[in-house]
Design a protein around this motif. Sequence first.
Motif, PDB file in Angstrom:
ATOM      1  N   SER A  19       1.972   7.270  -2.648  1.00 32.84           N
ATOM      2  CA  SER A  19       2.378   7.464  -4.032  1.00 32.84           C
ATOM      3  C   SER A  19       3.547   8.428  -4.075  1.00 32.84           C
ATOM      4  O   SER A  19       3.605   9.396  -3.303  1.00 32.84           O
ATOM      5  CB  SER A  19       1.216   8.019  -4.863  1.00 32.84           C
ATOM      6  OG  SER A  19       0.144   7.108  -4.889  1.00 32.84           O
ATOM      7  N   HIS A  66       2.221   4.470  -7.806  1.00 34.30           N
ATOM      8  CA  HIS A  66       1.703   3.958  -6.549  1.00 34.30           C
ATOM      9  C   HIS A  66       2.741   3.001  -5.976  1.00 34.30           C
ATOM     10  O   HIS A  66       3.186   2.082  -6.658  1.00 34.30           O
ATOM     11  CB  HIS A  66       0.372   3.230  -6.780  1.00 34.30           C
ATOM     12  CG  HIS A  66      -0.357   2.924  -5.523  1.00 34.30           C
ATOM     13  ND1 HIS A  66      -0.105   1.791  -4.769  1.00 34.30           N
ATOM     14  CD2 HIS A  66      -1.324   3.606  -4.867  1.00 34.30           C
ATOM     15  CE1 HIS A  66      -0.902   1.792  -3.724  1.00 34.30           C
ATOM     16  NE2 HIS A  66      -1.639   2.875  -3.756  1.00 34.30           N
ATOM     17  N   TRP A  67       3.102   3.240  -4.731  1.00 39.04           N
ATOM     18  CA  TRP A  67       4.221   2.506  -4.149  1.00 39.04           C
ATOM     19  C   TRP A  67       3.941   1.005  -4.092  1.00 39.04           C
ATOM     20  O   TRP A  67       4.826   0.199  -4.325  1.00 39.04           O
ATOM     21  CB  TRP A  67       4.509   3.043  -2.752  1.00 39.04           C
ATOM     22  CG  TRP A  67       5.784   2.514  -2.180  1.00 39.04           C
ATOM     23  CD1 TRP A  67       5.928   1.502  -1.288  1.00 39.04           C
ATOM     24  CD2 TRP A  67       7.101   2.973  -2.489  1.00 39.04           C
ATOM     25  NE1 TRP A  67       7.250   1.297  -1.023  1.00 39.04           N
ATOM     26  CE2 TRP A  67       7.993   2.194  -1.734  1.00 39.04           C
ATOM     27  CE3 TRP A  67       7.610   3.956  -3.340  1.00 39.04           C
ATOM     28  CZ2 TRP A  67       9.375   2.374  -1.797  1.00 39.04           C
ATOM     29  CZ3 TRP A  67       8.972   4.138  -3.392  1.00 39.04           C
ATOM     30  CH2 TRP A  67       9.833   3.356  -2.644  1.00 39.04           C
ATOM     31  N   SER A  68       2.700   0.631  -3.759  1.00 38.22           N
ATOM     32  CA  SER A  68       2.397  -0.776  -3.519  1.00 38.22           C
ATOM     33  C   SER A  68       2.194  -1.578  -4.799  1.00 38.22           C
ATOM     34  O   SER A  68       2.743  -2.671  -4.945  1.00 38.22           O
ATOM     35  CB  SER A  68       1.154  -0.897  -2.632  1.00 38.22           C
ATOM     36  OG  SER A  68       1.395  -0.315  -1.379  1.00 38.22           O
ATOM     37  N   ASP A  69       1.397  -1.058  -5.742  1.00 34.95           N
ATOM     38  CA  ASP A  69       1.082  -1.880  -6.920  1.00 34.95           C
ATOM     39  C   ASP A  69       1.763  -1.412  -8.196  1.00 34.95           C
ATOM     40  O   ASP A  69       1.629  -2.050  -9.240  1.00 34.95           O
ATOM     41  CB  ASP A  69      -0.434  -1.977  -7.138  1.00 34.95           C
ATOM     42  CG  ASP A  69      -1.069  -0.650  -7.520  1.00 34.95           C
ATOM     43  OD1 ASP A  69      -2.308  -0.537  -7.391  1.00 34.95           O
ATOM     44  OD2 ASP A  69      -0.352   0.285  -7.924  1.00 34.95           O
ATOM     45  N   ASN A 129      -0.550  10.694  -0.053  1.00 40.77           N
ATOM     46  CA  ASN A 129      -1.355   9.506   0.240  1.00 40.77           C
ATOM     47  C   ASN A 129      -2.526   9.380  -0.724  1.00 40.77           C
ATOM     48  O   ASN A 129      -3.425   8.567  -0.510  1.00 40.77           O
ATOM     49  CB  ASN A 129      -1.855   9.519   1.682  1.00 40.77           C
ATOM     50  CG  ASN A 129      -2.694  10.750   1.992  1.00 40.77           C
ATOM     51  OD1 ASN A 129      -3.031  11.519   1.100  1.00 40.77           O
ATOM     52  ND2 ASN A 129      -3.016  10.947   3.255  1.00 40.77           N
ATOM     53  N   SER A 148       4.414   2.106   1.911  1.00 40.41           N
ATOM     54  CA  SER A 148       3.321   1.263   1.463  1.00 40.41           C
ATOM     55  C   SER A 148       2.011   2.038   1.496  1.00 40.41           C
ATOM     56  O   SER A 148       1.688   2.693   2.493  1.00 40.41           O
ATOM     57  CB  SER A 148       3.222   0.033   2.358  1.00 40.41           C
ATOM     58  OG  SER A 148       2.128  -0.765   1.988  1.00 40.41           O
ATOM     59  N   GLY A 149       1.253   1.984   0.381  1.00 42.35           N
ATOM     60  CA  GLY A 149      -0.016   2.687   0.309  1.00 42.35           C
ATOM     61  C   GLY A 149       0.091   4.133  -0.119  1.00 42.35           C
ATOM     62  O   GLY A 149      -0.919   4.786  -0.364  1.00 42.35           O
TER      63      GLY A 149
END
Length: 123
Positions: A33, A52-55, A100, A30-31
Amino acid sequence: QVQLVESGGGLVQAGGSLRLSCAASGRTFSGLSMSWFRQNTGKERDFVATIHWSDGSTRYADSVKGRFTISRDTAKNMVYLQMNSLKPEDTAVYYCAVTNSFPTTLPYNYDIWGRGTQVTVSS
């Protein structure tokens, strides 16, 4: 310990398709890439795509836009690279990497790398 393991490479004719997979383990992403790079012997490692992992936001190298698609499955900790309309110049070892920063295309911004998977496109 974070590990990235690529798979799915192989030999394909020009115009064909392959899907690469990257299995990620060892931490929450989370947060962060996840990205794909590629490299040929004696040449620099080139950015291909990032997500991007989260969005789920994505960026692509101009050379692959419209042909390659990066995606992720957060439940399985997997990142994929769907490669269509492959060209001989796509031949390379493809690496998965984590950072990150988003978006960043520079290899030195990436902390962890997989060992790569060979993609060969014949003409």
